[in-house]
Design a protein around this motif. Structure first.
Motif, short mmCIF file in Angstrom:
data_model
loop_
_atom_site.label_atom_id
_atom_site.label_comp_id
_atom_site.label_asym_id
_atom_site.label_seq_id
_atom_site.Cartn_x
_atom_site.Cartn_y
_atom_site.Cartn_z
N MET A 1 0.85 -1.19 0.00
CA MET A 1 0.00 0.00 0.00
C MET A 1 0.88 1.24 0.00
O MET A 1 1.64 1.47 0.93
N ALA A 2 0.82 2.00 -1.05
CA ALA A 2 1.64 3.21 -1.17
C ALA A 2 0.85 4.40 -0.63
O ALA A 2 -0.08 4.86 -1.27
N ILE A 3 1.23 4.87 0.56
CA ILE A 3 0.54 6.01 1.15
C ILE A 3 1.14 7.28 0.57
O ILE A 3 2.35 7.42 0.45
N LEU A 4 0.27 8.19 0.19
CA LEU A 4 0.71 9.46 -0.38
C LEU A 4 1.20 10.38 0.73
O LEU A 4 0.45 10.71 1.65
N ILE A 5 2.47 10.76 0.67
CA ILE A 5 3.01 11.78 1.57
C ILE A 5 3.95 12.67 0.77
O ILE A 5 4.59 12.21 -0.17
N PRO A 6 4.03 13.94 1.13
CA PRO A 6 4.94 14.81 0.40
C PRO A 6 6.40 14.47 0.70
O PRO A 6 6.72 14.05 1.81
N LYS A 7 7.27 14.65 -0.30
CA LYS A 7 8.70 14.38 -0.10
C LYS A 7 9.30 15.41 0.84
O LYS A 7 10.14 15.09 1.67
N LYS A 8 8.86 16.66 0.69
CA LYS A 8 9.44 17.75 1.44
C LYS A 8 8.33 18.74 1.77
O LYS A 8 7.48 19.00 0.91
N VAL A 9 8.29 19.27 2.98
CA VAL A 9 7.30 20.28 3.33
C VAL A 9 8.01 21.54 3.82
O VAL A 9 9.07 21.45 4.44
N PRO A 10 7.45 22.73 3.53
CA PRO A 10 8.12 23.96 3.96
C PRO A 10 8.14 24.10 5.49
O PRO A 10 9.10 24.61 6.03
N HIS A 11 7.07 23.62 6.15
CA HIS A 11 7.02 23.67 7.62
C HIS A 11 6.52 22.32 8.12
O HIS A 11 5.56 21.79 7.59
N ARG A 12 7.18 21.82 9.16
CA ARG A 12 6.84 20.50 9.67
C ARG A 12 5.44 20.46 10.28
O ARG A 12 4.73 19.47 10.16
N LYS A 13 5.08 21.54 10.96
CA LYS A 13 3.75 21.62 11.59
C LYS A 13 3.06 22.88 11.08
O LYS A 13 3.68 23.93 11.01
N VAL A 14 1.79 22.75 10.72
CA VAL A 14 1.03 23.92 10.26
C VAL A 14 -0.24 24.06 11.08
O VAL A 14 -0.69 23.10 11.72
N ARG A 15 -0.82 25.25 11.06
CA ARG A 15 -2.09 25.48 11.76
C ARG A 15 -3.24 24.94 10.94
O ARG A 15 -3.13 24.78 9.72
N LYS A 16 -4.38 24.74 11.61
CA LYS A 16 -5.54 24.14 10.94
C LYS A 16 -6.05 25.00 9.79
O LYS A 16 -6.26 24.51 8.70
N GLY A 17 -6.27 26.26 10.04
CA GLY A 17 -6.79 27.14 9.00
C GLY A 17 -8.26 26.88 8.73
O GLY A 17 -8.90 26.02 9.36
N LYS A 18 -8.82 27.61 7.79
CA LYS A 18 -10.23 27.48 7.43
C LYS A 18 -10.35 26.70 6.13
O LYS A 18 -9.44 26.73 5.29
N ASN A 19 -11.48 26.05 5.95
CA ASN A 19 -11.75 25.33 4.70
C ASN A 19 -13.20 25.58 4.33
O ASN A 19 -14.04 24.70 4.42
#
Length: 139
Positions: A1-19
Motif C-alpha cells: 500500500m503506497a501512502i501518499l506523503i509529500p517528499k518535502k514540506v516547507p514547515h513540519r507543523k502547520v495550523r488548521k486554517g479554514k476550509n
C-alpha cells in the motif's frame, strides 16, 4: 500500500486554517471523461484517497486511465495518549488534502459510461464527503 506523503514540506507543523467556500480551481473535468466531484468541504487523508483509488482500479480491472487530482500536502499533528495538556504541539501523524465543494478529486477515461459511473460510485463510499459523478462537457 503506497501512502501518499509529500517528499518535502516547507514547515513540519502547520495550523488548521479554514476550509470554507467553493472551489475556484480544479473544478472541471480536465483530463478524463468522467469525474468525481466533492459537494462538501472536508479534509481527506492519504489512506482514504488510496482506498478510493484501489476501489476504482479493482472495478475497472486495471483497464482505462485514472487521474488523482488531489494530494495530501497538509500535516496533521496529534499528541500521544495519556499526555497532559501543555508542553507544546504534538508530532505530525498523517497528511490531509483540504477539499472544497466543487473540487474534482478523481477522473477516469477509456472505459464505458456504466463502468465509469459504477467505479466512481464505489470510490465515493470510501470518502468522507458527499460526491457527484460528472461528465466532461462537450464544447
Amino acid at each position: 500500500m503506497a501512502i501518499l506523503i509529500p517528499k518535502k514540506v516547507p514547515h513540519r507543523k502547520v495550523r488548521k486554517g479554514k476550509n470554507s467556500g467553493i472551489a475556484t480551481r480544479c473544478n472541471t473535468v480536465a483530463f478524463g471523461e468522467f469525474g468525481l466531484m466533492s459537494l462538501d468541504n472536508e479534509r481527506i487523508n492519504s489512506r482514504q484517497i488510496e482506498a478510493a483509488r484501489q476501489a476504482i482500479t479493482r472495478y475497472i480491472k486495471r483497464g482505462g486511465k485514472i487521474w488523482i487530482r488531489i494530494f495530501p500536502h497538509t500535516p496533521v499533528t496529534k499528541k500521544p495518549l495519556d499526555v497532559k495538556m501543555g508542553s507544546g504541539k504534538g508530532e505530525p501523524q498523517f497528511y490531509v488534502a483540504k477539499v472544497k465543494a466543487g473540487t474534482v478529486m478523481f477522473e477516469i477515461a477509456d472505459v464505458t459510461e456504466e463502468q465509469a459511473r459504477e467505479a466512481l460510485r464505489l470510490a465515493s463510499h470510501k470518502l468522507p464527503v458527499k460526491c457527484k459523478i460528472i461528465k466532461k462537457e462537450e464544447f
